[in-house]
Design a protein around this motif. Structure first.
Motif, mmCIF file in Angstrom:
data_model
loop_
_atom_site.group_PDB
_atom_site.id
_atom_site.type_symbol
_atom_site.label_atom_id
_atom_site.label_comp_id
_atom_site.label_asym_id
_atom_site.label_seq_id
_atom_site.Cartn_x
_atom_site.Cartn_y
_atom_site.Cartn_z
ATOM 1 N N PRO A 183 -10.075 -4.527 -3.901
ATOM 2 C CA PRO A 183 -10.122 -5.974 -3.365
ATOM 3 C C PRO A 183 -9.425 -7.016 -4.632
ATOM 4 C CG PRO A 183 -12.233 -5.075 -3.241
ATOM 5 C CD PRO A 183 -11.177 -4.083 -3.914
ATOM 6 N N ASN A 184 -9.157 -6.350 -5.791
ATOM 7 C CA ASN A 184 -8.629 -7.137 -7.007
ATOM 8 C C ASN A 184 -7.243 -7.754 -6.505
ATOM 9 O OD1 ASN A 184 -10.391 -7.373 -8.677
ATOM 10 N ND2 ASN A 184 -9.669 -5.652 -9.894
ATOM 11 N N ARG A 186 -6.420 -8.213 -3.270
ATOM 12 C CA ARG A 186 -6.769 -9.324 -2.154
ATOM 13 C C ARG A 186 -7.273 -10.513 -2.598
ATOM 14 N NH1 ARG A 186 -6.499 -7.192 2.729
ATOM 15 N NH2 ARG A 186 -5.453 -5.061 2.889
ATOM 16 N N ASN A 187 -7.967 -10.625 -3.761
ATOM 17 C CA ASN A 187 -8.578 -11.681 -4.205
ATOM 18 C C ASN A 187 -7.511 -12.745 -4.837
ATOM 19 O OD1 ASN A 187 -10.130 -13.557 -5.257
ATOM 20 N ND2 ASN A 187 -11.483 -12.552 -6.396
ATOM 21 N N PHE A 188 -7.183 -13.910 -3.915
ATOM 22 C CA PHE A 188 -6.179 -14.739 -4.329
ATOM 23 C C PHE A 188 -6.700 -15.813 -5.092
ATOM 24 C CE2 PHE A 188 -2.045 -13.765 -2.060
ATOM 25 C CZ PHE A 188 -2.303 -12.440 -2.018
ATOM 26 N N SER A 189 -8.100 -15.918 -5.282
ATOM 27 C CA SER A 189 -8.508 -17.162 -5.774
ATOM 28 C C SER A 189 -8.102 -17.534 -7.197
ATOM 29 C CB SER A 189 -10.167 -17.072 -5.735
ATOM 30 O OG SER A 189 -10.687 -15.954 -6.346
ATOM 31 N N VAL A 238 2.292 -9.355 -4.007
ATOM 32 C CA VAL A 238 2.505 -9.322 -2.770
ATOM 33 C C VAL A 238 3.095 -8.074 -2.314
ATOM 34 C CG1 VAL A 238 3.683 -10.431 -0.966
ATOM 35 C CG2 VAL A 238 2.603 -11.738 -2.709
ATOM 36 N N LEU A 241 0.311 -5.492 -2.249
ATOM 37 C CA LEU A 241 -0.500 -5.712 -0.992
ATOM 38 C C LEU A 241 -0.097 -5.317 0.162
ATOM 39 C CD1 LEU A 241 -3.246 -7.248 -0.138
ATOM 40 C CD2 LEU A 241 -1.695 -9.282 0.185
ATOM 41 N N ASP A 242 1.359 -5.624 0.303
ATOM 42 C CA ASP A 242 1.970 -5.216 1.775
ATOM 43 C C ASP A 242 2.015 -3.643 1.604
ATOM 44 O OD1 ASP A 242 2.214 -7.582 2.971
ATOM 45 O OD2 ASP A 242 4.172 -8.284 1.574
ATOM 46 N N ASN A 245 -1.214 -2.435 2.570
ATOM 47 C CA ASN A 245 -1.622 -2.761 4.306
ATOM 48 C C ASN A 245 -1.045 -1.841 5.027
ATOM 49 O OD1 ASN A 245 -3.261 -4.874 3.681
ATOM 50 N ND2 ASN A 245 -1.675 -6.512 4.225
ATOM 51 N N ASP B 34 8.381 -5.808 6.738
ATOM 52 C CA ASP B 34 7.102 -6.710 7.047
ATOM 53 C C ASP B 34 7.336 -8.098 6.230
ATOM 54 O OD1 ASP B 34 6.421 -5.512 9.085
ATOM 55 O OD2 ASP B 34 4.864 -4.495 8.379
ATOM 56 N N SER B 35 7.495 -7.553 4.899
ATOM 57 C CA SER B 35 7.321 -8.626 3.808
ATOM 58 C C SER B 35 8.524 -9.226 3.360
ATOM 59 C CB SER B 35 6.390 -7.985 2.863
ATOM 60 O OG SER B 35 6.858 -6.990 2.292
ATOM 61 N N LEU B 125 11.376 -12.051 -0.862
ATOM 62 C CA LEU B 125 10.157 -11.980 0.194
ATOM 63 C C LEU B 125 10.380 -13.120 1.286
ATOM 64 C CD1 LEU B 125 7.127 -11.318 -2.116
ATOM 65 C CD2 LEU B 125 8.523 -9.658 -1.223
ATOM 66 N N ARG B 128 6.517 -16.626 3.690
ATOM 67 C CA ARG B 128 4.918 -16.486 4.491
ATOM 68 C C ARG B 128 3.902 -17.203 3.587
ATOM 69 N NH1 ARG B 128 4.159 -10.303 5.034
ATOM 70 N NH2 ARG B 128 4.467 -10.479 2.568
ATOM 71 N N LEU B 132 -6.306 -17.266 3.510
ATOM 72 C CA LEU B 132 -7.351 -16.854 2.742
ATOM 73 C C LEU B 132 -8.535 -17.061 3.422
ATOM 74 C CD1 LEU B 132 -6.140 -18.005 -0.510
ATOM 75 C CD2 LEU B 132 -5.553 -15.864 0.390
ATOM 76 N N GLU B 135 -13.835 -17.597 0.401
ATOM 77 C CA GLU B 135 -13.925 -16.980 -1.017
ATOM 78 C C GLU B 135 -12.552 -16.825 -1.779
ATOM 79 O OE1 GLU B 135 -15.779 -14.935 0.994
ATOM 80 O OE2 GLU B 135 -17.536 -16.440 1.424
ATOM 81 N N GLY B 136 -11.401 -16.997 -1.035
ATOM 82 C CA GLY B 136 -10.130 -16.747 -1.691
ATOM 83 C C GLY B 136 -9.786 -15.370 -1.576
ATOM 84 N N TRP B 137 -10.219 -14.650 -0.342
ATOM 85 C CA TRP B 137 -9.533 -13.353 -0.148
ATOM 86 C C TRP B 137 -8.613 -13.315 0.884
ATOM 87 C CZ3 TRP B 137 -11.387 -9.103 -3.071
ATOM 88 C CH2 TRP B 137 -12.594 -9.439 -4.066
ATOM 89 N N PHE B 138 -7.525 -12.437 0.495
ATOM 90 C CA PHE B 138 -6.325 -12.607 1.631
ATOM 91 C C PHE B 138 -6.917 -12.043 2.487
ATOM 92 C CE2 PHE B 138 -3.237 -9.708 3.361
ATOM 93 C CZ PHE B 138 -2.224 -10.738 3.675
ATOM 94 N N TRP B 141 -1.128 -12.721 6.644
ATOM 95 C CA TRP B 141 -0.006 -13.762 6.403
ATOM 96 C C TRP B 141 0.292 -14.536 7.583
ATOM 97 C CZ3 TRP B 141 1.552 -14.183 1.618
ATOM 98 C CH2 TRP B 141 1.462 -13.238 0.680
#
Lengths: 248, 148
Positions: A183-184, A186-189, A238, A241-242, A245, B34-35, B125, B128, B132, B135-138, B141
């Protein structure tokens, strides 16, 4: 015919319900019983201690570990230093680990700990010698791993074998790690990057002879290094992340 | 239709225009996933001198590459002048190469590399916007095909 007849259990379904009763003791097959973390290679729960289910489990697993070739000859070697245990006749011992060797004090064991060697009295592995480590407070441990874990964390795992079997301890820590690290990304906060408003254009200029040193310039103004670093980290984040994914 | 969309027109200017024959300057590969887009541009004879190679990337996917073909070092380092009898390489001088990527990109999010092989590689990139959770989780896109 009414609908209720159709919706009721049909004969075939009833037959299948019975099947488990007819079937033989599948439940003890290796798949269904996760390896007991407390019982490591070569350890054995004494059959005299009544816990039938566990003994069965153990004998089930034993063959893959080590089994004396013959378990018939009965010599008697009384382990003298063995503390409060029944003196037991032993059959052929595994040559690699005689009682004497097991009684030797390993150097990682703290001074105030005791060693206890027990010899199995029954079962397919009768005669096999098991070593226990007794803490100053009297707690018993079956392996170096357990002792070291106890010394490190100060806590001993619950003796409840059933709940232990559910959660194999060696697995849970790594699971936690995975959950943490995944999750690190993925955490965009924590990202202050404004994805929504990219500049209309940027010119990247090669800075020196270094093939990968490029400086971004917008409207003839060099972007500060800190921005460039931030963009770089967003880029790799990113990309990472991709990639993850795509893999899933 | 789609293939013509994916193979953008490449415009060459400056000395790059003159290299119709031979190992040409400005041959372009464009890849996509994709990206991101991957760009590879053949830049034979371009030396990685300071501030001489520039890559302008625009939000709408337009890319301009600017550089200078250097003279032969034998010409540069001596007073001798050579009359060219055969000339298939790009003559020395500035050039630009321009083309469009198939979609908009974020010009900030790119990685460039120009190595000794004379190929400029750029990964940029796509534009995109991440969706979120509260809580700010991805979560996913949003592709931005239409520009803001």
């Amino acid at each position: 015919m009414s609908d209720s007849i159709y919706s009721g259990p049909n004969p075939t379904a009833q037959n299948t319900v019975k099947v488990p009763d007819l079937g033989e003791p599948e439940p003890l097959s290796g798949d269904q019983i996760p390896p007991d973390p407390l019982l490591e290679s070569g350890w054995f729960i004494d059959a005299n201690q009544k816990a039938d289910a566990e003994t069965a489990t153990q004998t089930n697993r034993e063959p893959e570990q080590e089994m004396p070739a013959t378990a018939e000859t009965t010599t008697t070697i009384a382990p003298e230093t063995a503390v409060p245990l029944e003196v037991t006749p032993i059959s052929q011992r595994r040559p690699g680990r005689p009682v004497e060797e097991l009684e030797e004090r390993p150097n990682w064991l703290p001074e105030d700990w005791k060693i206890e060697v027990r010899v199995r009295t029954s079962g397919a592995t009768a005669g096999h010698a098991d070593r226990y480590f007794i803490s100053p407070s009297g707690q018993r441990f079956r392996s170096k791993v357990e002792v070291l874990r106890f010394l490190e964390t100060g806590s001993k795992r619950k003796k409840n074998l059933k709940s232990d079997a559910d959660a194999t301890p060696s697995e849970s820590p790594s699971n936690n790690k995975k959950k943490k690290s995944k999750p690190n990304i993925r955490n965009f906060s924590d990202l202050k990057f404004d994805f929504k408003n990219p500049p209309q254009g940027l010119t990247w200029v090669q800075e020196d002879d270094c093939p990968d040193a490029w400086v971004p310039i917008a409207d003839n103004i060099i972007i500060p290094e800190s921005k460039k670093i931030e963009w770089g980290s967003v880029f790799s984040r990113v990309t990472q992340l991709d990639r993850s994914n795509g893999a899933s | 239709m789609q293939s013509s969309h994916l193979k953008p027109l490449v415009t060459l200017s400056g000395t790059a225009k003159n290299s119709a024959v031979g190992p040409p300057l400005g041959l372009v590969d464009i890849g996509v996933n994709d990206s991101a887009y991957l760009i590879r541009v053949a830049l034979p004879g371009v030396r990685a001198n300071k501030n001489q190679l520039k890559c302008n990337i625009q939000l709408n996917g337009r890319v301009h590459i600017e550089g200078v073909i250097t003279e032969s070092q034998f010409v540069r380092n001596s007073s001798k002048v050579f009359e060219m009898k055969v000339q298939q390489l790009c003559p020395p001088g500035p050039f630009t190469i321009s083309f469009n990527l198939p979609g908009p990109v974020d010009p900030r999010l790119c990685s460039l590399s120009f190595r000794a092989g004379g190929i400029l590689e750029v990964v940029v990139l796509k534009f995109r916007i991440p969706h979120l959770s509260s809580e700010g989780w991805f979560e996913k896109w949003y592709d931005c095909w239409s520009l803001p």
